[in-house]
Design a protein around this motif. Sequence first.
Motif, PDB file in Angstrom:
ATOM      1  N   UNK A   1       0.835  -1.208   0.000  1.00 26.23           N
ATOM      2  CA  UNK A   1       0.000   0.000   0.000  1.00 26.23           C
ATOM      3  C   UNK A   1       0.868   1.256   0.000  1.00 26.23           C
ATOM      4  N   UNK A   2       1.963   1.228   0.767  1.00 26.20           N
ATOM      5  CA  UNK A   2       2.854   2.384   0.822  1.00 26.20           C
ATOM      6  C   UNK A   2       3.499   2.654  -0.533  1.00 26.20           C
ATOM      7  N   UNK A   3       3.838   1.590  -1.252  1.00 25.69           N
ATOM      8  CA  UNK A   3       4.433   1.742  -2.587  1.00 25.69           C
ATOM      9  C   UNK A   3       3.454   2.418  -3.544  1.00 25.69           C
ATOM     10  N   UNK A   4       2.188   1.958  -3.538  1.00 29.67           N
ATOM     11  CA  UNK A   4       1.183   2.576  -4.407  1.00 29.67           C
ATOM     12  C   UNK A   4       0.928   4.022  -4.002  1.00 29.67           C
ATOM     13  N   UNK A   5       0.989   4.315  -2.701  1.00 25.86           N
ATOM     14  CA  UNK A   5       0.815   5.696  -2.246  1.00 25.86           C
ATOM     15  C   UNK A   5       1.930   6.579  -2.792  1.00 25.86           C
ATOM     16  N   UNK A   6       3.151   6.068  -2.776  1.00 24.40           N
ATOM     17  CA  UNK A   6       4.294   6.835  -3.279  1.00 24.40           C
ATOM     18  C   UNK A   6       4.167   7.091  -4.777  1.00 24.40           C
ATOM     19  N   UNK A   7       3.759   6.051  -5.526  1.00 23.69           N
ATOM     20  CA  UNK A   7       3.573   6.215  -6.973  1.00 23.69           C
ATOM     21  C   UNK A   7       2.475   7.230  -7.273  1.00 23.69           C
ATOM     22  N   UNK A   8       1.372   7.148  -6.528  1.00 25.48           N
ATOM     23  CA  UNK A   8       0.267   8.074  -6.761  1.00 25.48           C
ATOM     24  C   UNK A   8       0.662   9.504  -6.398  1.00 25.48           C
ATOM     25  N   UNK A   9       1.454   9.656  -5.344  1.00 30.78           N
ATOM     26  CA  UNK A   9       1.895  10.984  -4.925  1.00 30.78           C
ATOM     27  C   UNK A   9       2.732  11.654  -6.018  1.00 30.78           C
ATOM     28  N   UNK A  10       3.556  10.863  -6.685  1.00 26.04           N
ATOM     29  CA  UNK A  10       4.405  11.396  -7.758  1.00 26.04           C
ATOM     30  C   UNK A  10       3.746  11.288  -9.135  1.00 26.04           C
ATOM     31  N   UNK A  11       2.487  10.823  -9.159  1.00 30.45           N
ATOM     32  CA  UNK A  11       1.725  10.702 -10.403  1.00 30.45           C
ATOM     33  C   UNK A  11       2.443   9.810 -11.421  1.00 30.45           C
ATOM     34  N   UNK A  12       2.986   8.702 -10.944  1.00 26.48           N
ATOM     35  CA  UNK A  12       3.704   7.767 -11.822  1.00 26.48           C
ATOM     36  C   UNK A  12       3.072   6.373 -11.829  1.00 26.48           C
TER      37      UNK A  12
END
Length: 425
Positions: free
Chosen positions: A97-108
């Motif tokens: 979940x943390x990985x997907x949060x990081x990707x979404x935060x950077x819009x990647x």
Amino acid sequence: MATTPSPFSFRDYRFYWCARFATTLAQNAMVVVIGWQVYDIARRTLAPREAAFHLGMIGVAQFLPLAALTLITGWTADRVDRRWIGRIVLLVEALCAAWLALLAFHNTTSLAAIYVVAALLGVCRAFANPAIGALAPNLVPAAVLPTAIAASSVAWQTGAIAGPALGGYLYAGAHWMPYTVSTILFLVASGSLMFIGPIPKTELDRKANPWRQMIDGLSYVRRNRLVLGAISLDLFAVLLGGATAMLPIYARDILHVGAEGLGHLRAAPALGSAAMALWFAFRPLKRDVGVKMLVAVALFGACTVVFGLSRHLTLSLACLAVLGACDMMSVYVRQSLIQIWTPNDMRGRVGAVSTLFISGSNELGEAESGFLAALIGAVPAVVLGGLGAIGVTILWSRLFPELVRARTFDPPTTLENMPGEEMAK
């Protein structure tokens, strides 16, 4: 007349219930967003039917690792402390979940990244479900177990109600928020399991052939025709009637209600399920369990057909709520049979087989619905699936007369119906 104590009067069960609720809330908040993102990303470059294919592939990505690991995970749950399996797996889900949060935060966020996470979540489920599911009978007396199962279902269904709506609203605020909240919830769930005290050790023979022990779970289910009939009925009915996989399509292109509307659609089945589970928590099912399960599955198929044809949000939500209540009836009967009939040293392996069937109905049902929708369209796929679920119910009532004859959850006393080792005597 003595009354049966509440499962919440037992300290360890309270922590178990909290872990169950937090996990379900986190998983469902993620699921609704993952489904929306997959379909939305795919629709930017593809037509609706091609985008539906990607929804199906998400189901495949989650199912394949679970299918490959079923024998190993069930055996592990009967050999290793089940509390630690749950604790570690929930930490891994928090990292996903943390990985997907990081990707979404950077819009990647990309389809490839979501597929990888889906596969990792499939591995986590393969280990978590047999271990955590087998914990409940170790936390309460046998007489309290049916009520504990219903209360656990309330936790699961409440999380399934709130999770999609939570995920939809958080995603509308910021794309990274639902994944961040899910990360925190997974950590809370893992921490709750840390407070559960020692549980009885299984009596699995440490010197016996591990592969033989792994296969014993399959053999047990195969010999117990009532359990086999209940599990396989749920498998094929949900496999064919998996309308929930099509909800992103209905929200975006048919009902036109957007991401927030998708949250409501995903929550509706869980609302019906929670209401049914709450009813069972106070009024446990005691009579004609098999026939009631068959009727519920047939009604599940009928509601799927009506939902498939509906173009009104209110009617669609009502169909999904009744559909969820019917599914809860099936889950309650199946889980009660498995937990009550299965010895403690077999619960991990039998639970793994049950998880495989459940995942087959859910993830493969999503894949089947997505692929069929890619071929003939979403509406015909949903309607045909509902009709198929009704047909399976009729067929199973003939193939497994044990379901029709099942009056209570009590194990039979006749030799031919005894499972496992008792049959060999």
